[in-house]
Design an enzyme around this catalytic site. Sequence first.
Site, mmCIF file in Angstrom:
data_model
loop_
_atom_site.group_PDB
_atom_site.id
_atom_site.type_symbol
_atom_site.label_atom_id
_atom_site.label_comp_id
_atom_site.label_asym_id
_atom_site.label_seq_id
_atom_site.Cartn_x
_atom_site.Cartn_y
_atom_site.Cartn_z
ATOM 1 N N GLY A 83 -14.071 40.590 24.201
ATOM 2 C CA GLY A 83 -14.851 39.734 23.311
ATOM 3 C C GLY A 83 -14.740 38.269 23.714
ATOM 4 O O GLY A 83 -15.545 37.790 24.500
ATOM 5 N N SER A 179 -13.682 43.693 30.410
ATOM 6 C CA SER A 179 -14.283 42.439 29.990
ATOM 7 C C SER A 179 -13.208 41.394 29.685
ATOM 8 O O SER A 179 -12.360 41.125 30.525
ATOM 9 C CB SER A 179 -15.205 42.697 28.796
ATOM 10 O OG SER A 179 -16.059 41.615 28.587
ATOM 11 N N TYR A 180 -13.220 40.807 28.485
ATOM 12 C CA TYR A 180 -12.208 39.802 28.156
ATOM 13 C C TYR A 180 -10.809 40.411 28.051
ATOM 14 O O TYR A 180 -9.816 39.683 28.002
ATOM 15 C CB TYR A 180 -12.564 39.069 26.869
ATOM 16 C CG TYR A 180 -11.774 37.785 26.699
ATOM 17 C CD1 TYR A 180 -12.086 36.660 27.459
ATOM 18 C CD2 TYR A 180 -10.719 37.715 25.810
ATOM 19 C CE1 TYR A 180 -11.344 35.494 27.332
ATOM 20 C CE2 TYR A 180 -9.976 36.552 25.667
ATOM 21 C CZ TYR A 180 -10.296 35.437 26.434
ATOM 22 O OH TYR A 180 -9.557 34.282 26.311
ATOM 23 N N ASP A 396 -23.500 45.279 36.594
ATOM 24 C CA ASP A 396 -23.214 44.347 35.502
ATOM 25 C C ASP A 396 -23.521 42.925 35.952
ATOM 26 O O ASP A 396 -23.037 42.487 37.003
ATOM 27 C CB ASP A 396 -21.736 44.468 35.108
ATOM 28 C CG ASP A 396 -21.316 43.464 34.054
ATOM 29 O OD1 ASP A 396 -22.181 43.025 33.267
ATOM 30 O OD2 ASP A 396 -20.116 43.126 34.009
ATOM 31 N N HIS A 459 -21.494 47.178 32.784
ATOM 32 C CA HIS A 459 -20.296 46.517 32.256
ATOM 33 C C HIS A 459 -19.300 47.515 31.678
ATOM 34 O O HIS A 459 -18.101 47.397 31.878
ATOM 35 C CB HIS A 459 -20.735 45.528 31.178
ATOM 36 C CG HIS A 459 -19.676 44.578 30.727
ATOM 37 N ND1 HIS A 459 -19.206 43.558 31.520
ATOM 38 C CD2 HIS A 459 -18.995 44.485 29.561
ATOM 39 C CE1 HIS A 459 -18.285 42.872 30.861
ATOM 40 N NE2 HIS A 459 -18.131 43.412 29.672
#
Length: 491
Positions: A83, A179-180, A396, A459
């Site tokens: 996020g 991701s994060y 992605d 992603h």
Amino acid sequence: MRLLRLLATAAAFLHLALMASAAAAGSEREADRVAALPGQPPVGFAHYAGHVRVSDHKALFYWFFEAKQKPQAKPLLLWLNGGPGCSSIAYGAAQELGPFLVRSNAPNLTLNPYSWNRVANLLFLETPVGVGFSYTNRSKDLEELGDQITAHDSHIFLLNWFKRFPDFKYHDFFIAGESYAGHYVPQLAELIYEGNKKADKDSYINLRGFMIGNAVLNDATDQLGMVEYAWSHAIISDELYSTVRKECNSFKEEDEGGHPSKACLPAVKAFLQAYDDIDIYSIYSPVCLSSLSKSSSSTSKLVTAPHYFSQHERWHEMKKMPRGYDPCTEDYVEKYFNREDVQKALHANVTHLSYPYSPCSEIIHNWNDSPATVLPTLTKLMKEGLRIWVYSGDTDGRVPVTSTRYSINAMRLREKKQGAAGRRSWGGWRAWYHKEQVAGWVVEYEEGLTLVTVRGAGHQVPVFAPDRSLSLLSHFLHGQSPPPSRAGHRQ
């Protein structure tokens, strides 16, 4: 004689205290057992869900699935989404790699034949507070969030979770995320590593390594890689590419401290507009047309914005774009976890939150610390012998494979030379295979890191390549290189 009686009495009291503690843990664990979810197909493994306190006023929500077969012999894997502010349950568990997938508006869940609990005991965590069903009783906690608090609370969660599930305490423990979570995972791993130095047997965590996908690693190279990827995939023009490279100095690896010119901001805005009508998370997938009409107040976001991009409204409008084979899956997930019967079955929302469940938090507005790079943390943990794999779905556009390669190259690692199996490669770069087809490419480094690409995946790699992602995980857990030839993997 009196001393012996006193010692015997003390030992008896200690034994009773330990038995009481074990009984309490067993009671809590049994209370967390999920009998059955609405629409759940029958399964032969146990799963548990509930809250674990990390302070007097904070509790994190988890969902745990025992391995399908022989859970006592399988490692334990913690999965984290990023996020910051997105739910590992709404994404990882329900859309990507969990046993039960939400695939439509229909009430029934779909059994995932490629669930990662085929090879590991699988733990999903909603972190930090304010994400999903994780909560705090102090509103000011929501204003203090950042990387450090997230890592700290996740570590406390694990220590307390193992008290509830002591039979998993000595299993090999791995962390994975995307991701994060490129920040979350290594930061948590570092806390565990440092905590183990002074831990007793009750607080030691048997951490063996971690794996991160399409991961935010290093701001300068992440930004550069985004622009390179958009240009090389014909999403932006030659003129816009040249303008961004020229005017936005921090996109240059050799000039990370540079300052952008006045022409940088409109160029970045134009760059973001180029993704208006496609899914940046998976550039060849359709978008969910019903979601495009939603209010731009939607806060769905799978990765924090690089510095120059975050200044633009356009970036925040892009956050509403869903992703997946069915591009509307995120809508189905949100609807499912807002059902009262689902929440009751999961022992969730016990405090009756004042806001609806959302895949990405709508109440987290500030993120107070986010280092520009986690590469030093990767380097430190590699030196300490942890197994580290970085993987990248190559369709992605948000954290593209170009970003990941630039970031790994910035670490100046030494490629391992290939033997006979790698004769067709140049240097250490080679293809890896699944079901006799090229599944992607891989390079291994002398320092202990492995970089793997997954061909044709976006992603969220397990959504687009479920069988290959499971194969990748299995090889990672066993410390084996991905298959180097068609003959190496025919299943």
